[in-house]
Design a protein around this motif. Structure first.
Motif, mmCIF file in Angstrom:
data_model
loop_
_atom_site.group_PDB
_atom_site.id
_atom_site.type_symbol
_atom_site.label_atom_id
_atom_site.label_comp_id
_atom_site.label_asym_id
_atom_site.label_seq_id
_atom_site.Cartn_x
_atom_site.Cartn_y
_atom_site.Cartn_z
ATOM 1 N N VAL A 42 -24.375 -13.552 30.391
ATOM 2 C CA VAL A 42 -25.431 -12.675 29.901
ATOM 3 C C VAL A 42 -25.374 -12.726 28.376
ATOM 4 O O VAL A 42 -24.287 -12.784 27.794
ATOM 5 C CB VAL A 42 -25.238 -11.226 30.395
ATOM 6 C CG1 VAL A 42 -26.351 -10.325 29.871
ATOM 7 C CG2 VAL A 42 -25.193 -11.179 31.920
ATOM 8 N N HIS A 43 -26.530 -12.703 27.735
ATOM 9 C CA HIS A 43 -26.602 -12.966 26.303
ATOM 10 C C HIS A 43 -27.082 -11.749 25.517
ATOM 11 O O HIS A 43 -28.068 -11.107 25.895
ATOM 12 C CB HIS A 43 -27.541 -14.148 26.029
ATOM 13 C CG HIS A 43 -27.261 -15.348 26.872
ATOM 14 N ND1 HIS A 43 -26.092 -16.067 26.769
ATOM 15 C CD2 HIS A 43 -27.988 -15.950 27.848
ATOM 16 C CE1 HIS A 43 -26.111 -17.079 27.625
ATOM 17 N NE2 HIS A 43 -27.254 -17.023 28.295
ATOM 18 N N LEU A 44 -26.385 -11.453 24.436
ATOM 19 C CA LEU A 44 -26.764 -10.416 23.492
ATOM 20 C C LEU A 44 -26.794 -11.034 22.093
ATOM 21 O O LEU A 44 -26.193 -12.078 21.860
ATOM 22 C CB LEU A 44 -25.754 -9.262 23.494
ATOM 23 C CG LEU A 44 -25.354 -8.633 24.833
ATOM 24 C CD1 LEU A 44 -24.276 -7.581 24.599
ATOM 25 C CD2 LEU A 44 -26.550 -8.027 25.528
ATOM 26 N N ASP A 45 -27.478 -10.384 21.157
ATOM 27 C CA ASP A 45 -27.382 -10.828 19.776
ATOM 28 C C ASP A 45 -27.753 -9.697 18.834
ATOM 29 O O ASP A 45 -28.353 -8.694 19.240
ATOM 30 C CB ASP A 45 -28.250 -12.065 19.501
ATOM 31 C CG ASP A 45 -29.738 -11.814 19.690
ATOM 32 O OD1 ASP A 45 -30.303 -10.997 18.948
ATOM 33 O OD2 ASP A 45 -30.333 -12.458 20.574
ATOM 34 N N THR A 46 -27.373 -9.851 17.586
ATOM 35 C CA THR A 46 -27.688 -8.880 16.547
ATOM 36 C C THR A 46 -27.699 -9.588 15.202
ATOM 37 O O THR A 46 -27.200 -10.714 15.081
ATOM 38 C CB THR A 46 -26.672 -7.719 16.539
ATOM 39 O OG1 THR A 46 -27.153 -6.657 15.717
ATOM 40 C CG2 THR A 46 -25.311 -8.171 16.022
ATOM 41 N N ASP A 47 -28.277 -8.926 14.208
ATOM 42 C CA ASP A 47 -28.275 -9.452 12.848
ATOM 43 C C ASP A 47 -27.167 -8.787 12.043
ATOM 44 O O ASP A 47 -26.970 -7.572 12.124
ATOM 45 C CB ASP A 47 -29.624 -9.204 12.162
ATOM 46 C CG ASP A 47 -30.728 -10.100 12.698
ATOM 47 O OD1 ASP A 47 -30.405 -11.199 13.183
ATOM 48 O OD2 ASP A 47 -31.907 -9.709 12.630
ATOM 49 N N ILE A 48 -26.472 -9.583 11.255
ATOM 50 C CA ILE A 48 -25.369 -9.096 10.429
ATOM 51 C C ILE A 48 -25.771 -9.201 8.957
ATOM 52 O O ILE A 48 -26.123 -10.284 8.484
ATOM 53 C CB ILE A 48 -24.087 -9.926 10.656
ATOM 54 C CG1 ILE A 48 -23.754 -10.040 12.153
ATOM 55 C CG2 ILE A 48 -22.923 -9.324 9.875
ATOM 56 C CD1 ILE A 48 -23.393 -8.754 12.821
ATOM 57 N N ASP A 49 -25.722 -8.073 8.261
ATOM 58 C CA ASP A 49 -25.939 -8.082 6.814
ATOM 59 C C ASP A 49 -24.653 -8.598 6.168
ATOM 60 O O ASP A 49 -23.612 -7.938 6.200
ATOM 61 C CB ASP A 49 -26.264 -6.671 6.335
ATOM 62 C CG ASP A 49 -26.628 -6.622 4.852
ATOM 63 O OD1 ASP A 49 -26.219 -7.529 4.104
ATOM 64 O OD2 ASP A 49 -27.293 -5.649 4.436
ATOM 65 N N ASP A 59 -19.064 -3.330 17.287
ATOM 66 C CA ASP A 59 -17.865 -3.252 16.448
ATOM 67 C C ASP A 59 -17.747 -4.470 15.535
ATOM 68 O O ASP A 59 -17.292 -4.360 14.381
ATOM 69 C CB ASP A 59 -16.611 -3.122 17.316
ATOM 70 C CG ASP A 59 -16.431 -1.711 17.858
ATOM 71 O OD1 ASP A 59 -17.297 -0.858 17.563
ATOM 72 O OD2 ASP A 59 -15.437 -1.473 18.566
ATOM 73 N N LEU A 60 -18.144 -5.636 16.035
ATOM 74 C CA LEU A 60 -18.136 -6.825 15.185
ATOM 75 C C LEU A 60 -19.129 -6.678 14.037
ATOM 76 O O LEU A 60 -18.837 -7.056 12.893
ATOM 77 C CB LEU A 60 -18.468 -8.071 16.010
ATOM 78 C CG LEU A 60 -17.345 -8.623 16.879
ATOM 79 C CD1 LEU A 60 -17.885 -9.660 17.852
ATOM 80 C CD2 LEU A 60 -16.241 -9.229 16.013
ATOM 81 N N LYS A 61 -20.284 -6.134 14.329
ATOM 82 C CA LYS A 61 -21.282 -5.901 13.276
ATOM 83 C C LYS A 61 -20.720 -4.951 12.219
ATOM 84 O O LYS A 61 -20.821 -5.209 11.013
ATOM 85 C CB LYS A 61 -22.552 -5.320 13.893
ATOM 86 C CG LYS A 61 -23.665 -5.006 12.886
ATOM 87 C CD LYS A 61 -24.885 -4.460 13.602
ATOM 88 C CE LYS A 61 -25.958 -4.016 12.613
ATOM 89 N NZ LYS A 61 -26.594 -5.174 11.935
ATOM 90 N N ASP A 62 -20.118 -3.844 12.657
ATOM 91 C CA ASP A 62 -19.511 -2.902 11.709
ATOM 92 C C ASP A 62 -18.414 -3.565 10.889
ATOM 93 O O ASP A 62 -18.301 -3.349 9.674
ATOM 94 C CB ASP A 62 -18.940 -1.703 12.465
ATOM 95 C CG ASP A 62 -20.012 -0.770 12.999
ATOM 96 O OD1 ASP A 62 -21.163 -0.863 12.519
ATOM 97 O OD2 ASP A 62 -19.710 0.032 13.882
ATOM 98 N N ALA A 63 -17.597 -4.376 11.560
ATOM 99 C CA ALA A 63 -16.471 -5.004 10.866
ATOM 100 C C ALA A 63 -16.939 -5.980 9.806
ATOM 101 O O ALA A 63 -16.395 -6.023 8.693
ATOM 102 C CB ALA A 63 -15.585 -5.724 11.888
#
Length: 288
Positions: free
Chosen positions: A38-45, A258-262
């Motif tokens: 299953v696939h998720l994604d997000t944008d990282i600043d 959590d990866l985005k926050d990190a």
């Protein structure tokens, strides 16, 4: 009538090419086909990370984007042991029902695009104990695997052997290596990481044979909103593929968040260098 061209010449005959250099990849894909991805994604600043990279370059140090991702991955998955796990094969759990084995260390399987014997192929380097590794240590390991002659390193002896074995024996050898799930970290790692950021690829998804696979696209300037105002920032698309047999969507979303926050709250522990820790909760212990 023969299949000649309009000018009367014959087409060049097709050539069957033996895939010896990629046999390990084909054996792996047979194994990975059992997953339920299953696939998720997000944008990282990436503003803070790019600022840190620029500051490091000014002092003669070079950190790749994937090094920061590996740094964050080790710490985040250590806090989510249910995602740093593998499914016990059905033939082993029998009547006791499905089980997973959770690993004490975070070992990344980093995909490398290399040329072996004149042919382009993928090699997978293992980076253990990421939960406690610093940026410099991770970068040194990444550089070692990206340097010349990678394919001759002793870590890839098994890959070279699989390319020489007859296919039936190679397939059996690959399956035998994976029989004991407790040995997965030393063969497959506990999390897979891949990057196509060196090309104009914004996002992609792949299944690396682990409970979680991370896929990093390029870093590009994009519009973002900060405090209600439009701004331009370096942004990276981060994809996360999870094996639904091992974890559920809520856990995978927590890992990705959590990866985005990190990454967005990256702090190298120094003062007054523009990378001091943001008050973002999950990133509060992310120091090299």
């Amino acid at each position: 009538m023969t299949g000649s061209r309009p000018d009367g010449t014959r087409p060049v005959p097709s050539r069957v090419h033996p895939e010896r250099r990629r046999r390990h990849t084909l054996y792996f894909l047979e194994h990975a086909a059992r997953q339920r991805p299953v696939h998720l994604d997000t944008d990282i600043d990436m503003t803070r990370i790019e600022a840190h990279r620029a500051g490091a370059r000014a002092t003669g140090l070079r950190y790749s984007v994937v090094t920061y991702l590996l740094h964050a991955t080790g710490r985040v998955l250590h806090r989510h042991p249910e995602a740093n796990a593998a499914l016990v094969p059905a033939r082993l759990f029998g009547l006791r029902g499905p089980r997973t084995v959770r690993f004490a260390e975070v070992t990344a399987k980093l995909a490398l695009d290399r040329t072996v014997g004149g042919e382009r192929t993928v090699l997978s380097a293992l980076l253990p104990a990421l939960e406690s590794a610093g940026l410099d240590d991770i970068q040194q390991r990444v550089d070692r695997y990206r340097g010349p002659g990678t394919e001759e390193l002793p870590e890839f002896r098994g890959v070279r052997l699989l390319g020489r074995l007859p296919v039936p024996l190679g397939r059996l050898a690959f399956a035998a290596a994976l029989r004991d799930p407790r040995r997965r970290p030393e063969i497959f790692g506990t999390v897979a990481v891949s990057s196509l950021g060196h090309r104009p690829v914004d996002g992609f998804h792949s299944s690396g044979g682990t409970a979680v696979t991370l896929n990093a696209g390029r870093v590009a300037d994009r519009p973002v909103v900060r405090d209600g105002q439009l701004a331009v920032a370096p942004v990276m698309r981060l994809g996360l593929t999870f094996d639904h047999r091992v974890i559920d969507g809520a856990t995978a979303a927590d890992v990705l968040g959590d990866l985005k926050d990190a990454l967005e709250g990256f702090d190298d522990g120094a003062e007054e260098d523009g990378t001091q820790l943001l008050a973002r909760g999950a990133g509060s212990d992310l120091r090299p």
